[in-house]
Design a protein around this motif. Sequence first.
Motif, mmCIF file in Angstrom:
data_model
loop_
_atom_site.group_PDB
_atom_site.id
_atom_site.type_symbol
_atom_site.label_atom_id
_atom_site.label_comp_id
_atom_site.label_asym_id
_atom_site.label_seq_id
_atom_site.Cartn_x
_atom_site.Cartn_y
_atom_site.Cartn_z
ATOM 1 N N VAL A 139 0.949 -1.272 0.076
ATOM 2 C CA VAL A 139 0.029 0.022 0.008
ATOM 3 C C VAL A 139 0.932 1.245 0.149
ATOM 4 O O VAL A 139 0.373 2.342 0.675
ATOM 5 C CB VAL A 139 -1.008 -0.094 1.273
ATOM 6 N N THR A 140 2.037 1.340 -0.791
ATOM 7 C CA THR A 140 2.712 2.525 -0.827
ATOM 8 C C THR A 140 1.893 3.566 -1.778
ATOM 9 O O THR A 140 1.192 2.870 -2.793
ATOM 10 C CB THR A 140 4.069 2.157 -1.628
ATOM 11 N N THR A 161 -5.768 3.493 -7.216
ATOM 12 C CA THR A 161 -4.413 3.924 -6.728
ATOM 13 C C THR A 161 -4.532 4.142 -5.218
ATOM 14 O O THR A 161 -5.515 4.886 -4.724
ATOM 15 C CB THR A 161 -4.179 5.231 -7.358
ATOM 16 N N VAL A 162 -3.507 3.712 -4.634
ATOM 17 C CA VAL A 162 -3.097 4.156 -3.166
ATOM 18 C C VAL A 162 -2.807 5.328 -3.174
ATOM 19 O O VAL A 162 -1.760 5.855 -3.882
ATOM 20 C CB VAL A 162 -2.096 3.171 -2.590
ATOM 21 N N THR A 163 -3.547 6.454 -2.379
ATOM 22 C CA THR A 163 -3.276 7.819 -2.286
ATOM 23 C C THR A 163 -2.663 7.849 -0.708
ATOM 24 O O THR A 163 -2.853 6.926 0.105
ATOM 25 C CB THR A 163 -4.705 8.604 -2.469
ATOM 26 N N ASN A 173 -4.248 2.166 5.574
ATOM 27 C CA ASN A 173 -5.437 0.922 5.399
ATOM 28 C C ASN A 173 -4.805 0.070 4.073
ATOM 29 O O ASN A 173 -5.089 0.450 3.036
ATOM 30 C CB ASN A 173 -6.813 1.369 5.164
ATOM 31 N N ASN A 174 -4.725 -1.169 4.330
ATOM 32 C CA ASN A 174 -4.157 -2.025 3.471
ATOM 33 C C ASN A 174 -5.504 -2.897 2.776
ATOM 34 O O ASN A 174 -5.331 -3.853 2.221
ATOM 35 C CB ASN A 174 -3.190 -3.151 3.979
ATOM 36 N N VAL A 187 -9.373 2.163 -2.243
ATOM 37 C CA VAL A 187 -8.289 1.478 -1.013
ATOM 38 C C VAL A 187 -8.691 2.468 0.250
ATOM 39 O O VAL A 187 -8.607 3.439 0.186
ATOM 40 C CB VAL A 187 -6.785 1.665 -1.556
ATOM 41 N N GLY A 188 -8.986 1.532 1.337
ATOM 42 C CA GLY A 188 -8.888 2.097 2.584
ATOM 43 C C GLY A 188 -10.568 2.652 2.707
ATOM 44 O O GLY A 188 -11.068 2.756 1.828
ATOM 45 N N LYS A 189 -10.872 2.688 4.096
ATOM 46 C CA LYS A 189 -12.225 2.822 4.404
ATOM 47 C C LYS A 189 -12.503 4.456 4.035
ATOM 48 O O LYS A 189 -13.768 4.854 3.485
ATOM 49 C CB LYS A 189 -12.481 2.983 5.788
ATOM 50 N N LYS A 190 -11.475 5.210 4.117
ATOM 51 C CA LYS A 190 -11.582 6.697 3.735
ATOM 52 C C LYS A 190 -11.140 6.986 2.296
ATOM 53 O O LYS A 190 -11.338 8.117 1.796
ATOM 54 C CB LYS A 190 -10.767 7.404 4.550
#
Length: 195
Positions: free
Chosen positions: A86-87, A158-160, A166-167, A119-122
């Motif tokens: 999760v980079t 995309t992981v921001t 959060n993975n 990606v992630g709850k938020k």
Amino acid sequence: MSSVSKPHHEACDTMSLNLDQLWKEQGDGKIRVCTLTPKYLNIVWGNDDRYWKIPKDDKGKELEGLAELVQVSWLEVTGVVPLPEVTVGKKYKVRFQVSLMAKHATSWGSCPVFLMAKVGKKGKYSWKRIKSLNLRSSGDDEVPFLIPDKDDGELIVTVTSGSADNNLLYFGLYEVWSGKLKKGLKIHHVCISEC
């Protein structure tokens, strides 16, 4: 009439599996891929055989295999999977492998089906309207195909910086807006791959 204490199918927990069980290296080992069968998906009305057929053994334990839509007006199939990396800037592609039952598939040509993921709850949802179901609904075979397809465009998340803490990847296939009765969809699996 089916008597079910819980009408919705609850996914088997992907969090209880280690990442090596979920994510397999593909090709030359540079890309990892996660394949989830319907056993690992939340399916609204999935425990009611008037709406979905999900394979089970004689004791009611769920088996690997596809989920077959009998009929619903509210299509909601969701899941969550831990990500191996999760980079910030890391990308993942989300696709469903499905097929349409030639003689039973109805309403797909006129319903707005969407695939969403974040990606992630938020995290912020990315989404694609799936037009390929409309094109395939008039066919006469049950050949599995991936959605979104090349005509729909890929769904890539995309992981921001806001989601890197959060993975978890959240995803879902939806058609909840038209109120039309939909039939004849088979869900084979979900494929999530690194980009």
